[in-house]
Each structure stands twice: as C-alpha cells, then as structure tokens.
Design a protein around this motif. Structure first.
Motif, short mmCIF file in Angstrom:
data_model
loop_
_atom_site.label_atom_id
_atom_site.label_comp_id
_atom_site.label_asym_id
_atom_site.label_seq_id
_atom_site.Cartn_x
_atom_site.Cartn_y
_atom_site.Cartn_z
N ASP A 31 12.49 -16.61 -28.81
CA ASP A 31 12.85 -15.78 -27.67
C ASP A 31 12.99 -16.64 -26.44
O ASP A 31 12.04 -17.31 -26.03
N ASP A 32 14.19 -16.63 -25.83
CA ASP A 32 14.43 -17.40 -24.61
C ASP A 32 13.98 -16.64 -23.37
O ASP A 32 13.99 -17.20 -22.27
N GLY A 33 13.62 -15.36 -23.53
CA GLY A 33 13.14 -14.57 -22.40
C GLY A 33 11.66 -14.31 -22.51
O GLY A 33 10.89 -15.15 -22.97
N ASN A 34 11.24 -13.12 -22.08
CA ASN A 34 9.84 -12.71 -22.11
C ASN A 34 9.57 -11.82 -23.31
O ASN A 34 10.44 -11.04 -23.70
N ILE A 35 8.37 -11.94 -23.87
CA ILE A 35 7.93 -11.02 -24.92
C ILE A 35 6.72 -10.27 -24.39
O ILE A 35 5.76 -10.88 -23.90
N THR A 36 6.77 -8.95 -24.50
CA THR A 36 5.65 -8.10 -24.13
C THR A 36 5.24 -7.30 -25.35
O THR A 36 6.06 -6.57 -25.92
N VAL A 37 3.99 -7.46 -25.78
CA VAL A 37 3.51 -6.81 -26.99
C VAL A 37 2.47 -5.76 -26.60
O VAL A 37 1.42 -6.08 -26.04
#
Length: 200
Positions: A155-161
């Motif tokens: 993922d080149d952006g943000n990951i929110t889990v």
C-alpha cells in the motif's frame, strides 16, 4: 452481439458468441434481474445493475457497477473497473484492476483469485480476499470487516484497520493505524501456526 440501447435481462440469456466482444455501447445500460452468461468479453460503456447473476470470461466496466444484496458477478479472468464500484452481494474475479474507489459493504464478499490492483481508495466493510494486492491510495478496514491477502499486500497510501487484516507479507509506505479491538496478522509461512512474517 452489439447493443446500442439498453439491455434488460429478466430471464436467462446465454450465448456462445462468434465475436470476441459482447458490447452494450454508447452509454447503454445493462440491467440483469435474471441470469446473463457471456462466454467472451463483456465491455460496458453504460451502467451495470445486477440483481441476479452475471457471468463473463472477462469484463471492462466504464461506468457504475451496482451489485444487489442477493446478486453475484463472476468473471473468470480479468475485471477492469474505471468507475466507482459498490459491492453489496458477491463479486468474484480472476484479477481486478480498479482505477476508482471500491467499496465492499456489510455482508458482501469480493474474492480475487489472483491480483487486486487499486489505484484509488478501497473501503472494506464486508469480506475481501485476494491472492495479492497492490493499492496506490488508502485502505480502510471497517470494524466488522475482514481482508485476507494470501501473498504480498503493498500500500502506497495509508492503512486503517478497525476489523481484521491478514497478509502473507505487508508493506506500507505511509501510515498504518491499528485501532482498538482490531487484528493485524502477518504470516509469510502459511504452514506455520504462529505469525512468522515481517511487517515492513
């Protein structure tokens, strides 16, 4: 078969077409309330609404795709999406390349046997499973959602889990946020009973 107006399928529509293309064009809409089977490629320049079952060898979608709660789309090979896509039912494909936002809603399932490529934001509130995934924008996993990537998730952006995210290996180039009650599971060795992989 070339359709310059809208195609409404209320019963069963099946064909072994001589041409490579099954093409509703010029902003024609495809509305499937029954079953539509396309043995070759489906290219849709209009909107696609599926409340029944749609099966195709491969598909290019250039406008909106709406999949009803009890509906399914099965694409044997590649699904190319150039429009916002909302999955409420079941969507299965060999691979998916999506250039617009993709949302998998509650109780919906997106299964990609090969690679999922997302060039815009992906939001998962249901269940998403892929062989591998390359996301160029933001990925958000809802609180009751699950995303499983058997191989590499990049993922080149943000990951929110907020729910559960599983990956064989995960590479994040911006921010990774794991909120309370969320689960992140990284396992490079699928035969191991505990995580042995790397979070990069």
């Amino acid at each position: 078969l070339i359709i310059n107006g809208d195609l409404h399928v209320t019963g069963n529509f099946t064909g072994d077409y001589q041409s490579e293309w099954f093409t509703p064009r010029y902003s024609s809409n495809v509305i499937v309330n029954g079953n539509l089977v396309v043995d070759k490629k489906l290219t849709a320049d209009g909107n696609i609404t599926v409340n029944g079952d749609l099966t195709a060898n491969s598909m290019d979608a250039n406008h909106s795709i709406t999949i009803g709660d009890n509906a399914s789309i099965t694409i044997d090979n590649k699904l190319t999406i150039n429009t916002n896509t909302i999955v409420n039912g079941q969507l299965q494909a060999g691979s998916v390349e999506c250039d617009s936002p993709l949302t998998v809603n509650n109780n919906a399932t997106l299964t990609v046997r090969g690679k999922l490529t997302g060039n815009d934001d992906i939001t998962v509130n249901g269940h998403l499973e892929a062989g591998e995934a390359k996301i160029n924008e933001n990925l958000t996993i809802g609180s009751d959602a699950q995303m499983i990537v058997k191989g590499l998730l990049t993922d080149d952006g943000n990951i929110t889990v907020n729910g559960r995210l599983e990956g064989g290996q995960i590479e994040v180039y911006e921010n990774l946020t794991i909120n309370s009650n969320a689960i992140l599971f990284v396992n490079k060795d699928e035969s191991a009973s505990i995580p042995t992989g790397d979070l990069i």
